[in-house]
Design an enzyme around this catalytic site. Structure first.
Site, PDB file in Angstrom:
ATOM      1  N   CYS A 136      -1.209   6.155   9.863  1.00 23.12           N
ATOM      2  CA  CYS A 136       0.010   5.513  10.352  1.00 23.12           C
ATOM      3  C   CYS A 136      -0.289   4.169  10.988  1.00 23.12           C
ATOM      4  O   CYS A 136      -1.172   4.060  11.827  1.00 23.12           O
ATOM      5  CB  CYS A 136       0.680   6.369  11.413  1.00 23.12           C
ATOM      6  SG  CYS A 136       1.136   7.976  10.846  1.00 23.12           S
ATOM      7  N   CYS A 148       3.681   8.622   0.733  1.00 19.27           N
ATOM      8  CA  CYS A 148       4.186   7.756   1.793  1.00 19.27           C
ATOM      9  C   CYS A 148       4.401   6.369   1.189  1.00 19.27           C
ATOM     10  O   CYS A 148       3.438   5.685   0.838  1.00 19.27           O
ATOM     11  CB  CYS A 148       3.158   7.714   2.930  1.00 19.27           C
ATOM     12  SG  CYS A 148       3.594   6.632   4.289  1.00 19.27           S
ATOM     13  N   GLU A 184       0.835  -1.192   0.000  1.00 23.78           N
ATOM     14  CA  GLU A 184       0.000   0.000   0.000  1.00 23.78           C
ATOM     15  C   GLU A 184       0.878   1.254   0.000  1.00 23.78           C
ATOM     16  O   GLU A 184       1.969   1.266   0.578  1.00 23.78           O
ATOM     17  CB  GLU A 184      -0.919  -0.002   1.214  1.00 23.78           C
ATOM     18  CG  GLU A 184      -1.873  -1.190   1.199  1.00 23.78           C
ATOM     19  CD  GLU A 184      -3.006  -1.084   2.217  1.00 23.78           C
ATOM     20  OE1 GLU A 184      -4.165  -1.200   1.803  1.00 23.78           O
ATOM     21  OE2 GLU A 184      -2.727  -0.881   3.409  1.00 23.78           O
ATOM     22  N   SER A 188      12.044   7.187   7.710  1.00 25.24           N
ATOM     23  CA  SER A 188      11.604   6.933   9.083  1.00 25.24           C
ATOM     24  C   SER A 188      12.117   5.575   9.523  1.00 25.24           C
ATOM     25  O   SER A 188      12.017   4.595   8.789  1.00 25.24           O
ATOM     26  CB  SER A 188      10.072   6.955   9.140  1.00 25.24           C
ATOM     27  OG  SER A 188       9.621   6.610  10.434  1.00 25.24           O
ATOM     28  N   CYS A 210       7.106  -6.701   7.619  1.00 24.28           N
ATOM     29  CA  CYS A 210       8.206  -6.092   8.360  1.00 24.28           C
ATOM     30  C   CYS A 210       8.728  -7.081   9.396  1.00 24.28           C
ATOM     31  O   CYS A 210       7.963  -7.838   9.973  1.00 24.28           O
ATOM     32  CB  CYS A 210       7.709  -4.824   9.065  1.00 24.28           C
ATOM     33  SG  CYS A 210       9.030  -3.910   9.891  1.00 24.28           S
ATOM     34  N   SER A 228      11.462   6.769  15.112  1.00 24.13           N
ATOM     35  CA  SER A 228      10.281   6.318  15.849  1.00 24.13           C
ATOM     36  C   SER A 228      10.709   5.966  17.268  1.00 24.13           C
ATOM     37  O   SER A 228      11.104   4.842  17.551  1.00 24.13           O
ATOM     38  CB  SER A 228       9.659   5.098  15.167  1.00 24.13           C
ATOM     39  OG  SER A 228       9.074   5.478  13.949  1.00 24.13           O
ATOM     40  N   LEU A 229      10.634   6.938  18.143  1.00 26.37           N
ATOM     41  CA  LEU A 229      11.132   6.752  19.503  1.00 26.37           C
ATOM     42  C   LEU A 229      10.074   6.078  20.395  1.00 26.37           C
ATOM     43  O   LEU A 229      10.312   5.035  20.975  1.00 26.37           O
ATOM     44  CB  LEU A 229      11.556   8.111  20.078  1.00 26.37           C
ATOM     45  CG  LEU A 229      12.348   8.072  21.365  1.00 26.37           C
ATOM     46  CD1 LEU A 229      13.668   7.337  21.186  1.00 26.37           C
ATOM     47  CD2 LEU A 229      12.585   9.484  21.889  1.00 26.37           C
ATOM     48  N   HIS A 230       8.934   6.696  20.490  1.00 25.02           N
ATOM     49  CA  HIS A 230       7.751   6.132  21.150  1.00 25.02           C
ATOM     50  C   HIS A 230       7.817   5.891  22.657  1.00 25.02           C
ATOM     51  O   HIS A 230       6.781   5.674  23.279  1.00 25.02           O
ATOM     52  CB  HIS A 230       7.308   4.818  20.506  1.00 25.02           C
ATOM     53  CG  HIS A 230       7.084   4.890  19.027  1.00 25.02           C
ATOM     54  ND1 HIS A 230       6.773   6.061  18.382  1.00 25.02           N
ATOM     55  CD2 HIS A 230       7.138   3.950  18.068  1.00 25.02           C
ATOM     56  CE1 HIS A 230       6.641   5.826  17.085  1.00 25.02           C
ATOM     57  NE2 HIS A 230       6.855   4.557  16.864  1.00 25.02           N
ATOM     58  N   ASN A 250      -3.395   4.759  16.531  1.00 26.36           N
ATOM     59  CA  ASN A 250      -4.571   4.403  15.735  1.00 26.36           C
ATOM     60  C   ASN A 250      -4.924   2.943  15.984  1.00 26.36           C
ATOM     61  O   ASN A 250      -4.161   2.056  15.630  1.00 26.36           O
ATOM     62  CB  ASN A 250      -4.294   4.589  14.238  1.00 26.36           C
ATOM     63  CG  ASN A 250      -4.199   6.046  13.870  1.00 26.36           C
ATOM     64  OD1 ASN A 250      -5.015   6.858  14.286  1.00 26.36           O
ATOM     65  ND2 ASN A 250      -3.180   6.395  13.104  1.00 26.36           N
ATOM     66  N   CYS A 263       1.648  -2.207  15.652  1.00 29.43           N
ATOM     67  CA  CYS A 263       1.593  -1.923  14.211  1.00 29.43           C
ATOM     68  C   CYS A 263       0.917  -3.042  13.421  1.00 29.43           C
ATOM     69  O   CYS A 263       1.258  -4.215  13.576  1.00 29.43           O
ATOM     70  CB  CYS A 263       3.017  -1.707  13.702  1.00 29.43           C
ATOM     71  SG  CYS A 263       3.122  -1.500  11.919  1.00 29.43           S
ATOM     72  N   CYS A 276       6.695  -4.586  15.720  1.00 21.70           N
ATOM     73  CA  CYS A 276       6.207  -3.707  16.787  1.00 21.70           C
ATOM     74  C   CYS A 276       4.794  -4.129  17.205  1.00 21.70           C
ATOM     75  O   CYS A 276       3.955  -4.438  16.366  1.00 21.70           O
ATOM     76  CB  CYS A 276       6.200  -2.255  16.318  1.00 21.70           C
ATOM     77  SG  CYS A 276       7.828  -1.696  15.828  1.00 21.70           S
ATOM     78  N   GLY A 286       6.996  -1.599   6.233  1.00 18.14           N
ATOM     79  CA  GLY A 286       8.385  -2.029   6.287  1.00 18.14           C
ATOM     80  C   GLY A 286       9.316  -1.098   7.022  1.00 18.14           C
ATOM     81  O   GLY A 286       8.980   0.041   7.322  1.00 18.14           O
ATOM     82  N   GLU A 287      10.499  -1.625   7.324  1.00 18.87           N
ATOM     83  CA  GLU A 287      11.545  -0.837   7.982  1.00 18.87           C
ATOM     84  C   GLU A 287      12.579  -0.491   6.900  1.00 18.87           C
ATOM     85  O   GLU A 287      13.339  -1.353   6.464  1.00 18.87           O
ATOM     86  CB  GLU A 287      12.171  -1.667   9.114  1.00 18.87           C
ATOM     87  CG  GLU A 287      13.480  -1.139   9.676  1.00 18.87           C
ATOM     88  CD  GLU A 287      13.454   0.333  10.088  1.00 18.87           C
ATOM     89  OE1 GLU A 287      12.565   0.752  10.833  1.00 18.87           O
ATOM     90  OE2 GLU A 287      14.358   1.081   9.626  1.00 18.87           O
TER      91      GLU A 287
END
Ligand code: SAH
Ligand code: SF4
Length: 348
Positions: free
Chosen positions: A340, A111, A85, A198, A118, A221-223, A297, A125, A122, A166-167
């Protein structure tokens, strides 16, 4: 099988086709031709040769959904039947014109996905849920942007964010190649400063990207501000902990005027306290940073909850009042699952 011509940098095409490489790039990326037969200034014989060995279009648009806010989500089929996507985000930007009037300007951000699935896994995700399938080739990354460009007639230049499935740093060589193909002056000419990578924080690869000094932006992406919490969210944090990421960011070659973006996914009762905000300030001390707060989300089967608007505002205010530039990301395309962390492989 025919090769994907979008997988080749201009230099690689030069070694095969000499000065014709520049013309090829021009036809493919600027004239947006999808058939070699239309490339009028190339000799007929070369056109036939190209036709025999190469393909220009490899992605098939299976679905295109438009959200109420104008965000468009594309579902592309890859040659092996897998899908990815890509999201087109439209923004209106206001700018004061020469005579003092306010001009509306359209801005686009594409994007893109870099992998099918991935490996990072996470816990928040949706992409991670399907596991890892494969890396995208450079051409498959580039074609997501090219396909959308064909539809955006006469627009201003778009930004590219590597924030889809993906990373990106886990598909390092293809990522770097895609960045270079996209920035080629005879191609789409999307300057590195318009491209943002990212990452979930593979410190060693942040260093590797930095050593190439491409001029791209990075978003981290710290989070979370504690390793314990972060490891729960991003298992890879065990190997690349918060401090290793901060150190890598400090080493990253950055133009003085630019800020490093940190993404902070805010999850109710997990990382949304002012205590966390305080630690965040301390952690980013000495880094020219900006922080992008993202509402979690929810998706089916997810254990986490969205933070309240009030706690989000308080979190942002706390940081802004103390000199850390914090913005709240307006989630785009929620109604079509284009926001996201909502992208995934799909079988129609
Ligand atoms: N793999 C890279 C880039 C793709 S993810 C990375 O993780 O940085 C793009 C952004 O979406 C990341 O900041 C990611 O943490 C965020 N994201 C993932 N799942 C989300 C969710 N459920 N809600 C909001 N943001 C999410
Ligand atoms: Fe991969 Fe990024 Fe999703 Fe984590 S948030 S699983 S790194 S795509």
């Amino acid at each position: 099988m025919k090769k994907n011509i979008l997988d080749f940098s201009k230099e690689e095409l030069k070694s095969k086709f000499g000065f014709r490489a520049k013309q090829l790039y021009h036809w493919i990326y600027q004239k947006e031709k999808q058939n070699f037969s239309e490339m009028e200034n190339l000799p007929k014989k070369l056109r036939a040769e190209l036709e025999e060995s190469y393909k220009i279009s490899n992605l098939e648009t299976l679905q295109k959904q438009e959200a109420s806010d104008g965000t468009v989500k594309y579902l592309f089929r890859l040659p092996d039947g897998r899908t990815v996507e890509t999201v087109l985000i439209r923004m209106r930007e206001e700018r004061v014109g020469e005579s003092g009037d306010i001009l509306q300007q359209a801005r686009y951000t594409v994007c893109v996905s870099t992998q099918v699935g991935c490996k990072v896994g996470c816990s928040f995700c949706l992409t991670a849920k399907g596991g890892f399938v494969r890396d995208l080739s450079a051409g498959e990354i580039v074609e997501q942007v090219l396909t959308i460009r064909r539809e955006l007639q006469n627009s201003t230049k778009e930004n590219v964010v590597y924030m889809g499935m993906g990373e990106p740093l886990d598909n390092f060589d293809n990522l770097v190649k895609a960045i270079n193909i996209l920035q080629d002056e005879n191609g789409l000419a999307i300057a590195p400063r318009r491209q943002t990578v990212s990452t979930s924080g593979i410190s060693t690869k942040i260093d590797k990207l930095g050593s190439l000094d491409l001029g791209v932006h990075i978003a981290i992406s710290l989070h979370a501000v504690d390793d314990e919490v972060r490891t729960e969210l991003i298992p890879m944090n065990k190997a690349f902990n918060i401090q290793s990421i901060i150190d890598a960011v400090k080493r990253f070659p950055y133009d003085n005027r630019k800020r490093v973006m940190f993404e902070y996914l805010v999850i109710r009762n997990v990382n949304d306290s002012l205590q966390s905000a305080k630690k965040l300030l301390k952690l980013l001390d000495g880094i020219k940073a900006k922080i992008n707060l993202i509402y979690f989300n929810p998706h089916e089967g997810s254990e986490f909850q969205r933070p309240t608007e009030k706690s989000m505002m308080e979190f942002a205010d706390y940081l802004n009042q103390r000199g850390l530039l914090a913005t709240i990301r307006a989630s785009k395309g929620i109604d079509i699952s284009a926001a996201c962390g909502q992208l995934r492989e799909q079988n129609l």
